[in-house]
Design a protein around this motif. Sequence first.
Motif, mmCIF file in Angstrom:
data_model
loop_
_atom_site.group_PDB
_atom_site.id
_atom_site.type_symbol
_atom_site.label_atom_id
_atom_site.label_comp_id
_atom_site.label_asym_id
_atom_site.label_seq_id
_atom_site.Cartn_x
_atom_site.Cartn_y
_atom_site.Cartn_z
ATOM 1 N N GLY A 267 45.138 46.831 29.935
ATOM 2 C CA GLY A 267 43.866 46.945 29.249
ATOM 3 C C GLY A 267 42.741 47.232 30.224
ATOM 4 N N ALA A 268 41.566 47.501 29.663
ATOM 5 C CA ALA A 268 40.403 47.800 30.486
ATOM 6 C C ALA A 268 39.822 46.537 31.111
ATOM 7 C CB ALA A 268 39.341 48.508 29.648
ATOM 8 N N TRP A 269 39.200 46.704 32.264
ATOM 9 C CA TRP A 269 38.436 45.680 32.954
ATOM 10 C C TRP A 269 39.262 44.441 33.323
ATOM 11 C CZ3 TRP A 269 34.766 48.277 34.710
ATOM 12 C CH2 TRP A 269 34.067 49.211 33.931
ATOM 13 N N GLN A 270 40.560 44.631 33.529
ATOM 14 C CA GLN A 270 41.347 43.523 34.050
ATOM 15 C C GLN A 270 40.981 43.294 35.512
ATOM 16 O OE1 GLN A 270 45.273 45.075 32.021
ATOM 17 N NE2 GLN A 270 45.612 42.996 32.733
ATOM 18 N N TYR A 271 40.781 42.043 35.870
ATOM 19 C CA TYR A 271 40.328 41.681 37.211
ATOM 20 C C TYR A 271 41.519 41.172 37.996
ATOM 21 C CZ TYR A 271 37.206 39.818 40.825
ATOM 22 O OH TYR A 271 36.552 39.585 42.009
ATOM 23 N N ASP A 272 41.695 41.710 39.209
ATOM 24 C CA ASP A 272 42.876 41.359 39.984
ATOM 25 C C ASP A 272 42.502 41.275 41.459
ATOM 26 O OD1 ASP A 272 45.490 40.854 40.666
ATOM 27 O OD2 ASP A 272 46.121 42.942 40.586
ATOM 28 N N ASN A 273 42.582 40.084 42.048
ATOM 29 C CA ASN A 273 42.296 39.937 43.468
ATOM 30 C C ASN A 273 43.347 40.659 44.305
ATOM 31 O OD1 ASN A 273 39.934 38.330 43.407
ATOM 32 N ND2 ASN A 273 41.168 36.538 42.871
ATOM 33 N N LEU A 309 43.161 57.414 42.767
ATOM 34 C CA LEU A 309 42.424 56.155 42.795
ATOM 35 C C LEU A 309 41.420 56.106 41.649
ATOM 36 C CD1 LEU A 309 41.805 55.792 46.613
ATOM 37 C CD2 LEU A 309 43.209 54.314 45.195
ATOM 38 N N ALA A 310 41.495 55.058 40.844
ATOM 39 C CA ALA A 310 40.603 54.897 39.697
ATOM 40 C C ALA A 310 39.507 53.900 40.043
ATOM 41 C CB ALA A 310 41.384 54.417 38.473
ATOM 42 N N ARG A 311 38.410 53.985 39.321
ATOM 43 C CA ARG A 311 37.350 53.009 39.526
ATOM 44 C C ARG A 311 37.595 51.811 38.609
ATOM 45 N NH1 ARG A 311 32.155 56.220 36.896
ATOM 46 N NH2 ARG A 311 32.793 56.086 34.725
ATOM 47 N N TYR A 312 37.131 50.643 38.990
ATOM 48 C CA TYR A 312 36.320 50.293 40.151
ATOM 49 C C TYR A 312 37.132 49.392 41.081
ATOM 50 C CZ TYR A 312 32.239 52.077 37.691
ATOM 51 O OH TYR A 312 31.344 52.890 37.051
ATOM 52 N N ILE A 313 36.885 49.542 42.385
ATOM 53 C CA ILE A 313 37.471 48.661 43.376
ATOM 54 C C ILE A 313 36.324 47.846 43.964
ATOM 55 C CG2 ILE A 313 38.728 48.526 45.544
ATOM 56 C CD1 ILE A 313 40.003 51.242 44.806
ATOM 57 N N LYS A 314 36.359 46.545 43.733
ATOM 58 C CA LYS A 314 35.298 45.675 44.242
ATOM 59 C C LYS A 314 35.567 45.369 45.707
ATOM 60 C CE LYS A 314 33.974 43.386 39.913
ATOM 61 N NZ LYS A 314 32.543 43.714 39.989
ATOM 62 N N MET A 385 38.433 42.117 48.507
ATOM 63 C CA MET A 385 38.680 43.313 47.713
ATOM 64 C C MET A 385 39.402 42.887 46.433
ATOM 65 S SD MET A 385 40.650 46.902 48.660
ATOM 66 C CE MET A 385 39.530 47.328 49.976
ATOM 67 N N ALA A 386 38.951 43.443 45.316
ATOM 68 C CA ALA A 386 39.562 43.126 44.025
ATOM 69 C C ALA A 386 39.587 44.379 43.166
ATOM 70 C CB ALA A 386 38.797 42.007 43.311
ATOM 71 N N MET A 387 40.540 44.410 42.249
ATOM 72 C CA MET A 387 40.654 45.547 41.322
ATOM 73 C C MET A 387 40.018 45.156 40.005
ATOM 74 S SD MET A 387 41.889 48.584 41.552
ATOM 75 C CE MET A 387 41.042 49.650 40.391
ATOM 76 N N ASN A 388 39.146 46.015 39.483
ATOM 77 C CA ASN A 388 38.531 45.802 38.177
ATOM 78 C C ASN A 388 38.567 47.136 37.438
ATOM 79 O OD1 ASN A 388 35.343 44.465 36.979
ATOM 80 N ND2 ASN A 388 37.395 44.249 36.164
ATOM 81 N N ARG A 389 39.791 47.563 37.085
ATOM 82 C CA ARG A 389 40.013 48.917 36.587
ATOM 83 C C ARG A 389 39.284 49.143 35.269
ATOM 84 N NH1 ARG A 389 43.140 53.091 34.691
ATOM 85 N NH2 ARG A 389 44.256 54.348 36.213
ATOM 86 N N GLU A 390 38.561 50.251 35.212
ATOM 87 C CA GLU A 390 37.753 50.565 34.038
ATOM 88 C C GLU A 390 38.608 50.818 32.804
ATOM 89 O OE1 GLU A 390 34.041 53.573 33.072
ATOM 90 O OE2 GLU A 390 35.679 54.272 34.334
#
Length: 411
Positions: A267-273, A309-314, A385-390
């Motif tokens: 899904g969108a906006w899943q947050y992953d360290n 590479l997709a956005r966003y990478i925190k 760094m964390a993944m927060n894929r749009e």
Amino acid sequence: MKITYLKYTVFALFTTLTAISCSDVVNMDEGWDPDMGANGAPVVRKITASSDTTTAISVASLNQSIAIFGDNLARVTEVRINDISLDLSQVYAKRHRLELVVPRVLPGTVTNTLTIKTALGEITTPLTVTLPELKIKGFSNDFAADGDTVQVLGSDFDLYKIDSISATVKFNNQDIRIFNCSQNGFSIEVPEGTSTEETSYLSISTPELDSPAKIPFREKGIPILTNDSRTWINGWWATGIVEVKEDSDPAAPLFKWYVMLKKSYSGAWQYDNIMITHFWLDDTAADLLANPEDYYVKMEILNPTEVPLARYIKIGNSDLEGDGLIYDWDPASTNNGVSLNTMGKWQTVALEVTDVFRGKDGNKTSLKIAKQPYVNQDEFNNLKMAMNRELAGDMEFYFWNLRFVKKITVE
């Protein structure tokens, strides 16, 4: 920088041209007085952009189409901007209007003037042409292996005669061949036996440069996350750190380790360290803290061809994430607006220090220098760094060698 003459051919401009600011086609004859006569010396009343003839301008840019309004402008014998004479076959002139394209040329002498000559006289009027400075960003892969082809990237290389004919290019003081030359870069082959411990330098000399431009290669900079294991002490998440061996895939000849992320997001906006690391700065980083805008955060990154590479990478200081000061990196934003795909090859990415390590309460940056580096853990800096894929989808990329590097300046 020294400004000298560079041969230029103006694109033909006859009955139509495309407006700079939109896709509408301008009919050059529409509203023109067909009169080709003259009763005296040329007169200039107004200069405008061709795409907006209602607004007078005093500053133009290279390759810009401009219109000159006045009288006695037909049958010109010379049109000169600074000290560059234009090809008159490419100038569209009638008695009350003259159209031309500002040549993409560096003048030998900057006069900030436009001169128009006819058989009955001449006029010189103020016109400033903005001249771009040469920008060199660096190598496409600062840590490419010996024998690899690597690009040197920047802008306006053609203006400054950085090409295989006019430029003298040396790698560690030895002549080297450059190829695939363009406005935005050129290629070289990394010489065999290039040091992996010391910084190498590529120098570029041309008639347009007062002094050679120097570009560092394999510059270790100030470490954040590198082969020095002290840069990731007491800080990691199990997203994946890979020890580089002979059969590692992807290969990374000059790295001991690298970080990997390989996941599917439903899904969108899943947050992953992805990872957190800690590093110390000592007194050698004084200029970095005083002038963070003069530095990049660089790293080498790789993604498989089928997984751009997709956005966003925190990425940023984990201590400031709650303040909304962690950087949401869109990889396309550092790739001229195009989705970043390294096509299975390691590529150097440069981010602004002022984006990654933003300051709080008016400070330029959140970075700090330790009084007891590598000893006192209360004095280290954090990088998360964390993944927060749009959008939902797959992510797979690998990175290593985060460091601070000073931007290249050209005199």
